[in-house]
Design a protein around this motif. Structure first.
Motif, short mmCIF file in Angstrom:
data_model
loop_
_atom_site.label_atom_id
_atom_site.label_comp_id
_atom_site.label_asym_id
_atom_site.label_seq_id
_atom_site.Cartn_x
_atom_site.Cartn_y
_atom_site.Cartn_z
N GLY A 242 2.09 -5.44 -3.27
CA GLY A 242 1.29 -4.40 -3.12
C GLY A 242 1.64 -3.06 -2.93
N ALA A 243 3.30 -2.91 -2.80
CA ALA A 243 3.89 -1.67 -2.62
C ALA A 243 4.48 -1.28 -4.20
N GLU A 244 4.91 0.11 -4.22
CA GLU A 244 5.23 0.60 -5.39
C GLU A 244 6.33 1.59 -5.30
N VAL A 245 7.33 1.42 -6.01
CA VAL A 245 8.43 2.09 -5.86
C VAL A 245 8.55 2.85 -7.37
N GLY B 81 0.78 -1.10 -0.01
CA GLY B 81 0.04 0.15 -0.05
C GLY B 81 0.69 1.36 -0.24
N GLN B 82 2.07 1.21 0.30
CA GLN B 82 2.89 2.39 0.17
C GLN B 82 3.68 2.57 -1.32
N GLN B 83 3.74 3.74 -1.48
CA GLN B 83 4.26 4.06 -2.79
C GLN B 83 5.44 5.19 -2.42
N LEU B 84 6.49 4.82 -3.24
CA LEU B 84 7.99 5.77 -2.81
C LEU B 84 8.27 6.17 -4.21
N TYR B 85 8.49 7.70 -4.01
CA TYR B 85 8.94 8.13 -5.62
C TYR B 85 10.26 9.15 -5.22
N ALA B 86 11.25 8.79 -6.13
CA ALA B 86 12.69 9.58 -6.18
C ALA B 86 12.27 10.29 -7.41
N GLU B 87 12.02 11.64 -7.12
CA GLU B 87 12.04 12.62 -8.03
C GLU B 87 13.22 13.28 -8.63
N GLY B 88 13.64 13.08 -10.00
CA GLY B 88 14.95 13.52 -10.59
C GLY B 88 16.21 12.82 -9.99
N CYS B 89 16.04 11.57 -9.83
CA CYS B 89 17.22 10.70 -9.31
C CYS B 89 16.96 9.42 -9.17
N ASP B 90 17.94 8.43 -8.91
CA ASP B 90 17.67 7.12 -8.64
C ASP B 90 17.21 6.74 -7.34
N LEU B 91 16.67 5.48 -7.03
CA LEU B 91 16.03 5.15 -5.84
C LEU B 91 16.88 4.06 -5.35
N THR B 92 17.29 3.81 -3.96
CA THR B 92 17.98 2.64 -3.49
C THR B 92 17.12 2.29 -2.48
N VAL B 93 16.70 0.96 -2.44
CA VAL B 93 15.91 0.34 -1.26
C VAL B 93 16.88 -0.53 -0.77
N LEU B 94 17.38 -0.39 0.67
CA LEU B 94 18.35 -1.44 1.37
C LEU B 94 17.49 -2.65 1.76
N SER B 95 16.11 -2.65 1.95
CA SER B 95 15.38 -3.61 2.35
C SER B 95 14.51 -4.14 1.18
N THR B 96 13.41 -4.75 1.59
CA THR B 96 12.58 -5.28 0.55
C THR B 96 11.29 -4.53 0.11
N THR C 243 14.35 -8.33 -1.54
CA THR C 243 13.25 -8.93 -2.31
C THR C 243 12.32 -7.84 -2.90
N LEU C 244 12.20 -7.87 -4.11
CA LEU C 244 11.26 -6.86 -4.76
C LEU C 244 9.71 -7.73 -5.35
N ARG C 245 8.76 -7.53 -4.68
CA ARG C 245 7.81 -8.15 -4.81
C ARG C 245 6.54 -7.24 -5.50
N GLY C 246 6.63 -6.00 -5.20
CA GLY C 246 5.66 -5.14 -5.60
C GLY C 246 5.89 -4.85 -6.88
N ARG C 247 5.59 -3.33 -7.22
CA ARG C 247 5.81 -2.84 -8.47
C ARG C 247 7.06 -2.00 -8.62
N ALA C 248 7.68 -1.91 -9.70
CA ALA C 248 8.78 -0.85 -9.72
C ALA C 248 8.99 -0.16 -11.10
N LEU C 249 8.78 1.02 -11.03
CA LEU C 249 8.62 1.93 -12.42
C LEU C 249 9.77 2.86 -12.32
N ALA C 250 10.72 2.46 -13.24
CA ALA C 250 12.27 3.26 -13.29
C ALA C 250 11.93 4.19 -14.60
#
Length: 255
Positions: A178-181, A159-174, A192-199
Motif C-alpha cells: 500500500g506504500a508508493e515510492v 499509505g505513504q508516498q515518497l518522491y525523489a524529484e530529479g534524482c534516484d531514490l534509495t530505501v534502506l528498509s522496506t 522487501t518491496l511490497r508496495g508500488r515502485a515507479l522509476a
C-alpha cells in the motif's frame, strides 16, 4: 481584528500524486472500456476506483463530445474514476469544459516540447578579428553538480508516498504493502518491496528498479508497468532488477 487572526478549516497543499494516465491511441470506446475492466479485475486493489486522467494527445484530432462522454461513462462503469483530461490543444480544453472536467497540467512539459517549433538557424559566424584585436577566450563554464539521490533510512509504510524529484531514490528498509515510492531516476530498495515502485517518472527510460526481496504490487518505468499477477512465480521473494527494453518491461533475478 488583527490580520490573519484565524485558523483555516482546510489546508491546501500542492504535491506529487500517483494518478494513472490513460493515453488513448485508438478511439474505440468499447475496447478501451474492456481493457480497463480487465485491469481492474486483475488488480482490484491497485486499479479499483483509481483516479485516471484521460489523455487524447495520441489522436490525430480531438474527439467529439458524445464519444468523449461515452468513454468517460464507460470507464466509470469499468471501475475507475476519470478525474480530468490531460493538457492538450485548445479544442481539448474546450472539450474538458463541456464535460465538466478539469485539465491537468502535469503532462504539459512533454506536450510543449513535442510541439515546439524548430529553432531558427544560427547566424553565420562573424569574421575573425586580426590577431592583435583578438580577445582572450572566456573561461569554460563549470557544470552544475547533479542533485544527490534521496535516501530513506526508515520503512515506507502503507499509505505513504515518497518522491525523489530529479534524482534516484534509495530505501534502506522496506516498502510496505500500500506504500508508493516514485523517482525521476532509479529506485534501490535494500529491503522487501511490497508496495508500488515507479522509476523514471518523467520519462527516463534508462531508469531501473532494484530490490532485495521482490513482492511488489506494481512496478513501472517511464509509464510502462507490470502488476504482481504478471510476475513469474520464481522471481517472487528474490533479489530482482527491473528495466525497460524496446518499450517492454523486463525483470530478472540479481546474481
Amino acid at each position: 481584528m488583527a490580520a490573519n487572526d484565524y485558523e483555516q478549516a482546510g489546508e491546501l497543499k500542492i504535491g506529487q500524486v500517483g494518478i494513472a494516465n490513460l493515453r488513448v491511441r485508438t478511439l474505440d470506446v468499447a475496447q478501451l472500456v474492456r481493457e480497463m475492466r480487465e485491469r481492474v479485475q486483475r488488480a482490484p486493489k491497485l486499479f479499483g476506483r483509481a483516479a485516471v486522467i484521460v489523455d487524447f494527445g495520441g489522436l490525430a484530432q480531438t474527439p467529439d463530445e458524445a464519444s468523449a462522454r461515452a468513454l468517460i461513462d464507460g470507464l466509470r462503469d469499468a471501475g475507475v474514476l476519470p478525474v480530468a483530461l490531460a493538457y492538450g490543444t485548445r479544442d481539448n480544453d474546450a472539450l474538458a469544459e463541456r464535460l465538466g472536467l478539469p485539465v491537468l497540467a502535469k503532462f504539459r512539459a512533454q506536450y510543449e516540447q513535442a510541439g515546439r517549433a524548430e529553432p531558427a538557424p544560427a547566424p553565420p559566424p562573424a569574421r575573425e578579428p586580426a590577431p592583435a584585436a583578438r580577445k582572450p577566450a572566456p573561461a569554460k563554464a563549470v557544470e552544475a553538480p547533479r542533485p544527490p539521490g534521496r535516501m530513506q533510512k526508515t520503512a515506507v509504510r502503507s499509505g505513504q508516498q515518497l518522491y525523489a524529484e530529479g534524482c534516484d531514490l534509495t530505501v534502506l528498509s522496506t516498502v510496505g504493502a500500500g506504500a508508493e515510492v516514485i523517482a525521476d531516476g532509479s529506485i534501490h530498495v535494500y529491503g522487501t518491496l511490497r508496495g508500488r515502485a515507479l522509476a523514471g517518472a518523467r520519462g527516463n527510460a534508462e531508469a531501473r528498479i532494484f530490490c532485495h526481496q521482490f513482492h511488489a504490487e506494481l512496478v513501472a518505468i517511464a509509464g510502462h508497468y507490470k502488476v504482481l499477477d504478471d510476475i513469474p512465480d520464481q522471481l517472487r521473494g528474490k533479489a530482482v532488477q527491473v528495466w525497460l527494453e524496446n518499450d517492454q518491461l523486463r525483470l530478472a533475478a540479481l546474481e
